[in-house]
Design an enzyme around this catalytic site. Sequence first.
Site: not given
Length: 317
Positions: A240-243
Amino acid sequence: MSAVPTGRFAPSPTGDLHLGNLRTALLAWLWSRHDHGGFLVRMEDLDRVTSSREHEDRQLRDLAAIGLDWDAPPVRQSERFDLYADALADLSARQLVYRCYCSRREIAEAASAPHGRPGRYPGTCRNLSARERTNRERSGRPAALRLRADATSVSVDDLILGHVCDVADDVVLCRNDGVPAYQLAVVVDDASQGVEVVVRGDDLAPSTPAQVILQRLLGLPTPAYAHVPLVVSERGTRLAKRDGAVTLADRVRAGDTPLDVVTWLLRSSGQPTPATDDRTVSLNDLINDAAGVFDHSAIPRIPIVLTDGELGRPLPR
Ligand code: GLU
């Protein structure tokens, strides 16, 4: 199945595609193109709040940037509500649909009870008495429409997962705001678009039994299924983007070219890639050669882990 199978990639245009989505798209494309089959892209934009044309354009741009092509302009589910309404009316007329008044929270609580199964509908509204139904209607809570799947067991010979047998869930066919649901739309669309090979992430494998039941009830063919393992972070969660640097644009900022990204996607899928020092190969040659020698039996059966460290520097070549 016809001699030339048609495959598809069906993203929801709710954000930029990440490496996991791009890998699934590439595998779906290779699977079809290896057999000189057709390939389609479908925008699963049923949710008008989270979907946007801007995301759609960016997703198509990124798919083209990794060398993929498709045979017809992408269709949008938001423009096909009539087809879903017809299928729903057909099922309703045969008493295969029931009204469900449960909130997400109630479903989650019942599913986590000792005999519940997480992610499954616990059946609360399946057999309401007339009085119970009237009470719920009076409460003013809007109803979703669910498939009466009758706990039917379905066997699927998945081209990646092998033989899978599971009970079909009473999936939602129409949300409580009147919007058709994914499970119905995907079945109607795959059939109406002549899709014969569905390659998608294995997070969708649990949906397959209900989709197969729907195909049978609607008199539609069942495509071949290949559920491919996901790309996950070092925490084991779906990328996901947060990774970190997970989209194509992020990867380019981190120093990768689209060719580097495709090379990694192929390598992580067990497919041969050119020698790391061969900088002369073009993206088109790379993926067309990959389609020629594509071997789905070489796709790893386990999730691909990308650590935070790997995401912070150019992808391993
Ligand atoms: N739209 C779904 C997703 O983006 C994929 C559905 C499918 O491939 O059947 O996860």
